[in-house]
Design an enzyme around this catalytic site. Structure first.
Site, PDB file in Angstrom:
ATOM      1  N   SER A 158     -29.013  20.973  -6.917  1.00 13.31           N
ATOM      2  CA  SER A 158     -28.018  20.171  -7.998  1.00 13.31           C
ATOM      3  C   SER A 158     -27.020  19.301  -7.437  1.00 13.31           C
ATOM      4  CB  SER A 158     -27.271  21.560  -8.576  1.00 13.31           C
ATOM      5  OG  SER A 158     -26.391  21.044  -9.718  1.00 13.31           O
ATOM      6  N   HIS A 185     -31.111  19.425 -10.992  1.00 18.15           N
ATOM      7  CA  HIS A 185     -30.005  19.582 -12.192  1.00 18.15           C
ATOM      8  C   HIS A 185     -29.681  17.899 -12.165  1.00 18.15           C
ATOM      9  CE1 HIS A 185     -29.092  23.815 -12.175  1.00 18.15           C
ATOM     10  NE2 HIS A 185     -30.453  23.503 -12.508  1.00 18.15           N
ATOM     11  N   ASP A 278     -28.269  29.155  -9.751  1.00 14.38           N
ATOM     12  CA  ASP A 278     -29.582  29.099 -10.354  1.00 14.38           C
ATOM     13  C   ASP A 278     -30.562  29.165  -9.318  1.00 14.38           C
ATOM     14  OD1 ASP A 278     -31.648  28.531 -12.043  1.00 14.38           O
ATOM     15  OD2 ASP A 278     -31.150  26.499 -12.440  1.00 14.38           O
TER      16      ASP A 278
END
Length: 348
Positions: A158, A185, A278
């Protein structure tokens, strides 16, 4: 009131010290600051309620603090979330599910929390020079680029991920018998920029996922953020018509599950810089089936919440900088090739 860098501030009220600590740690992983963290008596003793954009309240017994609800409603106009569920033990699957539910509640009131890389930061990354990639080890035969990869490594990231993944790919020699699936992400509008930036120097250049392709040796397949993707029974990429589950796409947890379902122990994962947690739910499941789970070390991350969360599960077998992760991958592949040669020689 906003926290550091304009981020919202959160007020935390609990009559349990451990729960206050766990709530404070959780909101910090979302990039938020706690403007207050204390018990009800301490809050009610303040001459002026500390400024916050949302209050989180969890009590062992609400009957012990009958005036708290009215006190907060009287002294603040921001949302107050009463009855926040107690946090389970950190590092457990239940904890990360609790953390995701808390994040969802916060985002319903505060808007998007996870910070993503900007177009400007990606363009700046394009200007960085890559170091010279190492040579392929002598015991590793160059892999045919048009052949499906037998071993797949998922790269999950991310905030700060593009820089980390670029450094990782730049330190890999050409010809390794491995394919990569990249779950990042990112704002969907920036995927073309990301593809161009990460492909500028590396032997391993990004390609967009498309239905029906296989992940070949040397591929780095970037998964789109809009819809869920998986590996069909014939080993080809396939798209679902539904969005990724969870708060952000691609869901790294779901990528781990979908790819691992086809490749089994031949599916491994490296989790790089990023906010949130995540991947922390699915990574231990892959580990239990024989997969390797590696993470970027905290010191080299732009934000270490994601790899730290996965490391907290106890499922990781290697932690390092992007450069060290690249060297470890080459070493692992070389050892595997040597083992195969020995087995072939012994059976001859």
């Amino acid at each position: 009131m906003a926290g550091s860098a304009g981020r919202p501030a959160v007020g935390i009220v609990s009559d349990d010290v451990l729960q206050r600590h766990r709530l404070q740690e959780a909101v910090s992983r979302f990039g938020l600051n706690a403007s207050f963290s204390g018990d009800p008596e301490r809050l009610e003793g303040y001459p002026q309620v500390p400024e916050a954009e949302i209050w989180l309240v969890t009590l062992e017994d609400e009957a012990d603090h009958p005036d708290l609800f009215e006190f907060l409603l009287e002294h603040t106009n921001v949302p107050v979330l009463f009855g926040v569920a107690p946090a389970p033990k950190p590092g457990t699957t239940d904890y990360f599910r609790w953390e995701r539910r808390l994040q969802d509640k916060l985002e319903q009131n505060l808007g998007t929390l996870e910070q993503l890389d900007s177009a400007d930061s990606l363009e700046q990354l394009a200007a960085t020079e890559a170091s010279e990639a190492p040579e392929l080890p002598r015991w590793v035969s160059p892999a045919a680029a048009d052949q499906p990869a037998q071993d797949i490594w998922i790269l999950g990231a991310s905030l700060g991920g593009p820089a980390a993944v670029k450094a990782f790919l730049d330190h890999l020699p050409a010809g390794l018998p491995v394919g990569f699936i990249y779950a990042q992400h990112i704002d969907g509008n920036f995927t073309d920029v990301l593809t161009r930036v990460l492909g500028r120097h590396a032997h391993y250049q990004l390609k967009h996922a498309s239905e029906g392709i296989t992940v070949n040796n040397g591929d780095v397949v970037l998964l789109p953020v809009e819809h869920e993707w998986y590996i069909a029974s014939d080993g080809r990429l396939a798209r679902k018509d539904t969005p990724w589950p969870g708060l952000y796409g691609p869901s790294i947890d779901q990528v781990l599950l979908n790819v691992g379902d086809h490749y089994g122990a031949r599916c491994n994962a490296i989790l790089f810089s990023g906010m949130g947690s995540d991947g922390a739910i699915a990574a231990p499941l892959l580990k239990a089936h024989g997969s390797r789970i590696w993470v970027q070390d905290s010191a080299s991350c732009a934000n270490s919440s994601m790899p730290d969360s996965i490391a907290a599960t106890g499922c990781t077998s290697f932690i390092g900088t992007p450069e060290q992760l690249a060297r470890e991958l080459v070493k692992t592949i070389e050892e595997s090739c040597l083992l195969k040669r020995k087995q072939q020689r012994d059976s001859a």
